[in-house]
Design a protein around this motif. Structure first.
Motif, PDB file in Angstrom:
ATOM      1  N   GLU A   1      47.665  46.174  38.866  1.00 16.37           N
ATOM      2  CA  GLU A   1      48.307  45.237  39.700  1.00 16.37           C
ATOM      3  C   GLU A   1      50.039  45.330  39.773  1.00 16.37           C
ATOM      4  N   ARG A   2      50.458  45.846  38.534  1.00 14.97           N
ATOM      5  CA  ARG A   2      51.932  46.215  38.475  1.00 14.97           C
ATOM      6  C   ARG A   2      52.305  47.475  39.200  1.00 14.97           C
ATOM      7  N   LEU A   3      51.430  48.547  39.264  1.00 19.33           N
ATOM      8  CA  LEU A   3      51.630  49.586  39.917  1.00 19.33           C
ATOM      9  C   LEU A   3      51.823  49.740  41.315  1.00 19.33           C
ATOM     10  N   GLN A   4      50.602  48.813  41.782  1.00 14.56           N
ATOM     11  CA  GLN A   4      50.246  48.750  43.220  1.00 14.56           C
ATOM     12  C   GLN A   4      51.143  47.667  44.372  1.00 14.56           C
ATOM     13  N   GLY A   5      51.585  46.768  43.623  1.00  8.48           N
ATOM     14  CA  GLY A   5      52.509  46.127  44.104  1.00  8.48           C
ATOM     15  C   GLY A   5      51.747  45.223  45.358  1.00  8.48           C
ATOM     16  N   ASN A   6      52.405  45.290  46.428  1.00  9.59           N
ATOM     17  CA  ASN A   6      51.750  44.626  47.863  1.00  9.59           C
ATOM     18  C   ASN A   6      50.687  45.672  48.368  1.00  9.59           C
ATOM     19  N   THR A   7      50.539  46.896  47.900  1.00 17.85           N
ATOM     20  CA  THR A   7      49.397  47.557  48.333  1.00 17.85           C
ATOM     21  C   THR A   7      48.273  47.838  47.702  1.00 17.85           C
ATOM     22  N   GLY A   8      47.569  46.690  47.096  1.00 16.47           N
ATOM     23  CA  GLY A   8      46.429  46.433  45.991  1.00 16.47           C
ATOM     24  C   GLY A   8      45.220  46.957  46.456  1.00 16.47           C
ATOM     25  N   PRO A   9      44.298  46.999  45.568  1.00 17.12           N
ATOM     26  CA  PRO A   9      43.097  47.314  46.064  1.00 17.12           C
ATOM     27  C   PRO A   9      41.885  46.424  46.665  1.00 17.12           C
TER      28      PRO A   9
ATOM     29  N   ARG B   1      49.818  41.553  52.789  1.00 16.66           N
ATOM     30  CA  ARG B   1      49.852  41.734  51.210  1.00 16.66           C
ATOM     31  C   ARG B   1      48.461  41.920  50.719  1.00 16.66           C
ATOM     32  N   VAL B   2      47.975  43.224  50.127  1.00 15.33           N
ATOM     33  CA  VAL B   2      46.749  43.115  49.527  1.00 15.33           C
ATOM     34  C   VAL B   2      46.955  43.128  47.869  1.00 15.33           C
ATOM     35  N   GLN B   3      46.210  42.284  47.192  1.00 16.90           N
ATOM     36  CA  GLN B   3      46.627  41.904  46.026  1.00 16.90           C
ATOM     37  C   GLN B   3      45.437  41.840  45.158  1.00 16.90           C
ATOM     38  N   VAL B   4      45.491  42.309  44.029  1.00 23.96           N
ATOM     39  CA  VAL B   4      44.197  42.172  42.747  1.00 23.96           C
ATOM     40  C   VAL B   4      44.696  41.245  41.672  1.00 23.96           C
ATOM     41  N   ASP B   5      44.104  40.216  41.490  1.00 21.53           N
ATOM     42  CA  ASP B   5      44.404  39.015  40.206  1.00 21.53           C
ATOM     43  C   ASP B   5      43.320  39.095  39.074  1.00 21.53           C
ATOM     44  N   HIS B   6      43.732  39.751  38.112  1.00 17.87           N
ATOM     45  CA  HIS B   6      42.772  39.689  36.979  1.00 17.87           C
ATOM     46  C   HIS B   6      42.454  38.396  36.342  1.00 17.87           C
ATOM     47  N   THR B   7      43.638  37.512  36.573  1.00 18.80           N
ATOM     48  CA  THR B   7      43.527  36.376  35.925  1.00 18.80           C
ATOM     49  C   THR B   7      42.562  35.181  36.446  1.00 18.80           C
ATOM     50  N   ILE B   8      42.132  35.428  37.795  1.00 14.17           N
ATOM     51  CA  ILE B   8      41.069  34.594  38.206  1.00 14.17           C
ATOM     52  C   ILE B   8      39.754  34.962  37.597  1.00 14.17           C
ATOM     53  N   SER B   9      39.436  33.805  36.762  1.00 13.26           N
ATOM     54  CA  SER B   9      37.918  34.118  36.015  1.00 13.26           C
ATOM     55  C   SER B   9      36.893  33.427  36.706  1.00 13.26           C
ATOM     56  N   GLY B  10      35.718  33.758  36.381  1.00  7.89           N
ATOM     57  CA  GLY B  10      34.564  33.190  37.048  1.00  7.89           C
ATOM     58  C   GLY B  10      34.114  34.224  38.188  1.00  7.89           C
TER      59      GLY B  10
ATOM     60  N   LEU C   1      43.969  62.654  33.377  1.00 10.92           N
ATOM     61  CA  LEU C   1      43.607  61.625  32.264  1.00 10.92           C
ATOM     62  C   LEU C   1      44.697  60.937  31.949  1.00 10.92           C
ATOM     63  N   ALA C   2      46.114  61.521  31.979  1.00 10.00           N
ATOM     64  CA  ALA C   2      47.471  60.705  31.504  1.00 10.00           C
ATOM     65  C   ALA C   2      47.450  59.712  32.437  1.00 10.00           C
ATOM     66  N   TRP C   3      47.090  59.893  33.978  1.00  7.99           N
ATOM     67  CA  TRP C   3      47.518  58.708  34.857  1.00  7.99           C
ATOM     68  C   TRP C   3      46.511  57.571  34.394  1.00  7.99           C
ATOM     69  N   GLY C   4      45.384  57.864  33.739  1.00  2.07           N
ATOM     70  CA  GLY C   4      44.391  56.844  33.656  1.00  2.07           C
ATOM     71  C   GLY C   4      44.772  56.007  32.523  1.00  2.07           C
ATOM     72  N   ALA C   5      45.251  56.984  31.482  1.00  2.00           N
ATOM     73  CA  ALA C   5      46.140  56.280  30.120  1.00  2.00           C
ATOM     74  C   ALA C   5      47.176  55.366  30.750  1.00  2.00           C
ATOM     75  N   THR C   6      47.914  55.910  31.565  1.00  2.00           N
ATOM     76  CA  THR C   6      49.026  55.346  32.039  1.00  2.00           C
ATOM     77  C   THR C   6      48.768  53.757  32.510  1.00  2.00           C
ATOM     78  N   LEU C   7      47.758  53.625  33.438  1.00  2.00           N
ATOM     79  CA  LEU C   7      47.314  52.231  33.630  1.00  2.00           C
ATOM     80  C   LEU C   7      47.285  51.453  32.622  1.00  2.00           C
ATOM     81  N   SER C   8      46.622  51.714  31.330  1.00  3.53           N
ATOM     82  CA  SER C   8      46.443  50.849  30.296  1.00  3.53           C
ATOM     83  C   SER C   8      47.767  50.618  29.667  1.00  3.53           C
ATOM     84  N   PHE C   9      48.724  51.478  29.589  1.00  2.00           N
ATOM     85  CA  PHE C   9      49.929  51.155  29.096  1.00  2.00           C
ATOM     86  C   PHE C   9      50.780  50.465  29.817  1.00  2.00           C
ATOM     87  N   VAL C  10      50.894  50.520  30.983  1.00  2.00           N
ATOM     88  CA  VAL C  10      51.356  49.565  31.809  1.00  2.00           C
ATOM     89  C   VAL C  10      50.780  48.006  31.851  1.00  2.00           C
ATOM     90  N   GLY C  11      49.549  48.119  31.697  1.00  2.77           N
ATOM     91  CA  GLY C  11      48.875  46.875  31.597  1.00  2.77           C
ATOM     92  C   GLY C  11      49.040  46.053  30.235  1.00  2.77           C
TER      93      GLY C  11
END
Lengths: 70, 602
Positions: free
Chosen positions: B258-266, B315-324, B68-78
């Motif tokens: 994005e910040r946690l996974q670096g070059n090893t994204g999903p 590199r494998v990267q997720v980019d949440h800024t790409i809209s559409g 649970l804390a790991w899930g919460a951490t994702l939001s805090f890092v975000g």
């Protein structure tokens, strides 16, 4: 919102029946040149399990998990 | 021919110092929270001596709280502010890359799927992009396949897509979606630089495709770029709550990722662009030895493909800024649970790959996370059961521990510790969502969700709904895990999209076993450990109401609650899709174009 835009099974069927009524099968069979261009690219099969482990993992899993004979 | 990682010319790119620091902080926080939780529980449990049940409960609460804390951490890092300036998005350079949009389908409704393709084609053309589109059919049913071919002709007529929109149907669907894409790349991959991989329910703006292609072009080491698809078209209470959560909360969680996974994204399997030669050299998946559910085809292929690309030095990267970038989601609890059953089997199968040679450490951790996403439900259920067992087996308090005592010694009241534990666990679940609401109010992001007040109500309602259905999900996931562990293969049935509201009878059919389990558990606890009854009510009451919850949450919700930006002002590609679909449905005749018109030059 997307209200009213979902195609129901019955409307699909109607469309299919109408398509058949129009005797389009011959048309469709005549127009099979829809394939993407041919430009082969090699795709080497990847190795995900070492050979020794390949044999041992399923055995270990079956030992741990119920419902599987070892 | 096979490729071993030892033969690979490149190695996985290492994480930079910043990513390593963020990972260390995040893991430390999760472990610290887990330690605090197990200490609180141990403090309350050991007052009557330590037995094996206390140890088991301590371990279970450690693992579940860490999750649970790991899930919460994702939001805090975000939520953490960005350090440094954002680099401007690159522009597409000449010569333009050769693009193809891949739409793998299997027993889908071709009218809605091809209407989406027509809308995307229009949007891509409007951006001045040249892109082919390949519909890759794995449909087994001959009637459905005929309808696909008829609708394809309509699509060609609509888009004037002769020679650039293709349709092919495989004779056998070996390897399912991954095998479908692999077959395309083996046959046609050499004709393209980048491939945008979609699902049948995906919808993407041409602008987003252009932005992705420019980013891939600007970074030659970028092997895969994943977007964050927003859910659209939801109508039910459940569907719109999920749609809201995906639109409001997910960008922050994804920024954390994005910040946690670096070059090893999903890679989430769709709405992502791949570099075709990188995918070809890295992602031909083998079949795993042995029968399903742990052997055979790799079901959740996307995680594995992301790990293999990273193993190959891409590199494998997720980019949440790409809209559409859009997709559709499940409309009721039942279809959500069915999808979860598939994902559960796919993720548990990854246990075979935890020790795969050459895989980056973080990729292994991602596999482990995916496995835990489902195992954690079993662990929570085990925690509840062991808590009841420990209470039943607890020794009777000895009020006179010394002989000849005049006054009794009462055991210490540990209600405070247990309350603190529950509040802490609830906090880990709820705090991230309120923190995101606070951030969204501060940045005026809430304006697009109907303002801060309405967004606040939506957040609270989504938390209440999540809390109500959490015990149901726990039961469905526990059942799924136990089925997979006992060797039952659930297969990979086609998605059921666009299903409507469920009747109460359907709710009973799907949830009666949960209702009976909840009722039996509550009756048993009330009889053998009445002190625990109150504590178990938040779990057992929703279980008792399972059939009603399943039916009620599937009903349409037309209220402004859960408002998302796409409902107020749909993106152009969504409007275009609805216009085309409305027109096609209004004229159900599948007017077939002449064979000459659809002839593709060799």
């Amino acid at each position: 919102m997307d209200e009213g835009l979902t195609l129901t099974r019955s409307s699909q069927q109607t469309e299919l029946d109408m398509g058949k009524d129009m005797n389009t099968d011959a048309h469709l069979d005549a127009a099979q040149d829809w394939l993407p261009p041919e430009a082969p690219l090699e795709m080497p099969r990847q190795v995900l399990e070492r050979d020794s482990r390949r044999a041992e993992w399923p055995r270990l899993l079956r030992l741990i998990l119920p419902g599987k004979a070892v | 021919m096979s490729s071993s990682p030892r033969k690979a010319a490149r190695r996985a790119l290492p994480a930079d110092a910043r990513t390593k620091l963020i990972r260390t902080l995040a893991l430390s926080f999760a472990l610290l929270a887990a330690l605090v939780a197990s200490t609180l529980l141990a403090d309350a449990a050991i007052q009557d001596g330590v037995d094996v049940w206390d140890v088991v409960r301590g371990v279970l609460i450690f693992v579940t709280t860490a999750w649970l804390a790991w899930g919460a951490t994702l939001s805090f890092v975000g939520l953490a502010p960005r350090v440094g300036k954002r680099r401007p998005a690159p522009e597409l350079q000449s010569p333009a890359p050769r693009l193809v949009v891949l739409v793998p389908i299997c027993n889908e409704d071709p009218v809605t799927t091809f209407a989406r393709i027509a809308a995307m084609d229009r949007s891509i053309q409007a951006e001045g992009l040249a892109s082919d589109i390949a519909i890759l059919s794995d449909t087994r049913n001959e009637d459905s396949a005929l309808l696909e071919r008829q609708t394809y002709l309509r699509l060609i007529r609509e888009t004037h897509g002769e020679g650039r929109i293709f349709y092919r149907r495989r004779d056998d669907n070996r390897g399912r979606k991954a095998g479908n894409i692999e077959e395309f790349i083996r046959r046609s991959g050499g004709a393209y630089d980048f491939a945008l991989i979609l699902d049948a329910d995906s919808l993407m703006e041409g602008r987003a495709v252009r932005e992705m292609a420019a980013k891939m072009q600007a970074d030659p080491k970028l092997g895969l770029l994943q977007t964050l698809p927003k859910i659209i078209g939801a109508r039910s209470f459940f569907g719109r709550a999920m749609q809201f959560a995906a639109s409001f909360h997910s960008p922050i969680f994804t920024r954390g990722l994005e910040r946690l996974q670096g070059n090893t994204g999903p890679f989430w399997g769709h709405n992502a662009m791949v570099r075709v030669n990188a995918f070809a050299e890295s992602c031909a998946l083998p079949e795993l030895a042995g029968p399903p559910p742990f052997g055979g085809h790799i079901l959740s292929h996307d995680y594995v493909e992301a790990a293999l690309l990273a193993r190959g030095g891409w590199r494998v990267q997720v980019d949440h800024t790409i809209s559409g970038s859009f997709e559709e989601g499940p409309e009721n609890i039942l279809s959500y649970a069915k999808r979860d059953r598939r994902w559960c089997q796919g993720n548990l199968q990854h246990s075979r790959l935890l020790l795969s040679p050459g895989i980056a450490g973080w990729s292994r951790f991602v596999f482990l996370q995916g496995i835990f996403a489902y195992l954690v439900s079993v662990l929570w259920a085990a925690f509840l059961i062991t808590s009841v067992v420990a209470t039943i087996l607890a020794p009777v308090p000895n009020y006179f521990p010394e002989p000849h005592m005049l006054f009794p010694v009462f055991p210490d009241d540990r209600t405070k510790e247990i309350t603190a534990l529950i509040v802490g666990i609830m906090g880990l679940l709820i705090l991230p969502k309120f923190a995101i609401l606070y951030e969204a109010s501060g940045t005026r992001r809430t304006a697009r969700f109907g303002g801060s007040v309405r967004a606040g109500f939506s957040v609270v309602a989504e938390i209440l709904l999540s809390s109500l259905i959490a015990p149901l999900m726990l039961m469905y996931q526990t059942k799924a895990v136990l089925q997979v562990l006992s060797g039952r293969d659930g297969g990979w049935p086609a998605n059921q999209r666009g299903e409507g509201a469920l009747s109460l009878m359907e709710g009973f059919r799907a949830g009666l076993w949960i209702m009976l389990t909840g009722g039996a558990a509550l009756a048993l606890v009330a009889r053998v450990a009445p002190d625990l009854t109150l504590w178990l009510l938040p779990v057992c009451l929703p279980m008792l109401a399972a059939p009603f919850l399943i039916a009620w949450t599937s009903r349409p919700l037309t209220h402004a609650l859960f408002l998302v930006p796409e409902e107020r002002r749909p993106a152009p590609v969504i409007r275009s899709y609805r216009e085309i679909l409305g027109r096609w449905q209004a004229e159900p005749r599948a007017d077939v174009a002449s064979p000459e018109a659809t002839h593709v030059p060799a």
